[in-house]
Write a protein that holds these residues in place. Structure first.
Motif: not given
Length: 502
Positions: A6, A279, A270, A276
């Protein structure tokens, strides 16, 4: 298959650029189960602000599925013969699955959300095994899908499906059952270990006791028995009193609002933006915190959070497009929505059955934590299952009406190219329609070959010099081979890694 990191650094500032086809398709893939060429074309040029408002208002006002004739049946309504009763229950369950899946196809955001919540506030039909309980559970999902989350939690905990699934129907004050209290905190509102203690669970179980009057007939609704309630003092999240069910919900939302906001907004993020959310490359955590602030400021109303998210630059960032792996239901329902192929309940049944074989059994997630989604949908067996099943489904569409494949291609290329003699124009349009981020150049050549190099269509057909005077023999709107070509192209595309993404 590459799994995306991400890297989305865009903010929740409004996305003000008029929508193009890619952005409109992205919106419909995420807020529903995709959309036809006609729907996408109608969205082109609109603002995200206007279109999202339309979809949210539609979700807020849609009626729920009507109650089936058996909505209030108990065991007394079924035949005395066990085999006959079992068959009737199975028929009713299939009827309801078909009705709900048709709603998934037709109801855009409302049903996308009810489907999401069914994997958050999980029950399993094979545990409580009662169709009337399933109906009222589904009704609760639909009524509250884009409503008030506190109300949703309060109502869901008293559905018969949940009372039986997580043992609330056996939570006697003299012998408390902690199952629902634990999941209320761990899975439904706060997240595992997020600012509650084991003692909070024990005390909460006592406060939730008393809903144990189950009658003496299967499928009899649960009612409250005051004699089975723990009437003593309990200390829950730092507050002490003779708390009952409603008090638990009030205390939870009053004492832990930001923990609830962060946990729920993370799950919404999400599901709708990127799998994700942790990140370091992007700013997902910042976005989630801002959404949580909106959630709390609006007294846990779901619609304002979604409105802020879906209208944002973050949602429409290129890094958010084509980064979620399709669930089995996405995989099959998106195809019929994007092609606009005619379908009936036989397709719906096939989609339900195929999804079950790929581990997404409608109304029966794997456990109380639900389907883990995304990467869990892809392994060697599942990807082969996707290929084989989609080929069977596409073959059924082709056998039922070959010409609808030509119609889809003509819709994809648009009126100006409906009579094109260039296979590249057709292939490119269909690839762009079915794949959120297109396809690599090398693989595009294979897709073009799948379309153009069909037995019985010699390459010279495409030459503008094939007929004296500079005319090609092959034309999209006239040549007999076109439906077969489109059918084979879609089959080819459906096997590509990019087709697994939305």
């Amino acid at each position: 298959m590459e799994f995306f990191i991400n890297c989305n650094t865009s903010t929740l500032a409004p996305y003000t650029v008029p929508l193009d086809a890619e952005k409109a398709a992205h919106l419909y893939r995420r807020l529903g189960f995709s959309a036809s060429v006609q729907t996408i074309n109608a969205a082109i040029g609109q603002t995200a602000d206007a279109l999202v408002d339309t979809l949210i208002n539609e979700a807020l006002t849609l009626p729920v599925l009507p109650a089936p004739a058996w909505a209030d049946w108990t065991a007394a309504n079924y035949p005395a013969d066990e085999d006959a009763a079992r068959q009737l229950r199975n028929d009713q369950l299939e009827e309801w699955k078909i009705s709900y899946t048709n709603a998934l196809l037709n109801n855009n955001l409302r049903e996308r959300l009810s489907f999401f919540w069914s994997n958050h506030l999980v029950t399993e039909t094979d545990v409580y095994n009662c169709n009337s309980f399933l109906y009222y559970y589904t009704d609760c999902l639909q009524r509250n899908a884009i409503g008030n989350f506190k109300t949703f939690i309060s109502e869901m905990g008293l559905t018969n499906a949940m009372l039986f699934y997580l043992d609330g129907a056996y939570n006697n004050g003299s012998n408390p059952n902690e199952n629902y209290a634990r999941e209320l905190y761990e899975l439904f509102t706060l997240g595992e270990g997020n600012n509650y203690t084991e003692e909070d669970i024990i005390e909460t179980a006592k406060a939730l006791s008393g809903y144990v009057n189950r009658g003496d007939v299967d499928c009899t609704p649960v009612t409250f028995d005051a004699t089975a309630f723990d009437a003593g003092p309990k200390t829950i999240l730092g507050r002490t009193g003779n708390w009952g069910y409603d008090d638990v919900i009030d205390i939870l939302f009053e004492e832990r609002p930001y923990e609830i906001g962060g946990f729920i907004c993370k799950k919404l993020y999400e599901f709708f933006v990127h799998p994700d959310s942790t990140d370091d490359a992007g700013n997902a955590q910042v976005i989630i915190q801002q959404l949580a602030n909106t959630f709390v400021a609006n007294n846990f109303e779901i619609a304002p959070v979604l409105s802020q998210l879906f209208k944002s630059q973050h949602f429409f960032d290129d890094e958010a497009i084509g980064v979620i792996i399709k669930s089995p239901f996405d995989f099959y329902l998106n195809v019929v929505k994007e092609t606009n192929f005619a379908y009936d309940d036989s397709f719906v049944v096939n989609a339900i059955d195929a999804s079950r074989l790929l581990s997404q059994n409608l109304f029966d997630p794997v456990d109380v934590a639900g389907w883990q989604r995304d990467r869990s949908w892809i392994n060697t067996n599942f990807i082969i299952g996707r290929w084989l099943s989609i080929e069977i489904i596409l073959e059924g569409f082709y056998q039922n009406n070959q010409e609808q494949f030509r119609t889809f291609a003509m819709d994809a290329v648009g009126p100006a190219n409906s009579g094109t003699s260039n296979p590249d124009i057709v292939t490119r349009a269909i690839v762009n329609k079915l794949l959120p981020k297109g396809i690599l150049d090398d693989e595009y050549g294979n897709a073009l070959s799948a379309f153009a190099e069909v037995e019985g269509v010699v390459q010279e057909y495409y030459s503008p010099d094939y007929i004296p005077g500079g005319q090609s023999l092959w034309m999209l709107d006239m040549s007999a081979e076109v439906p077969l070509q489109v059918y084979l192209l879609i089959q080819h595309i459906a096997r590509q890694p990019e087709f697994q993404l939305k």
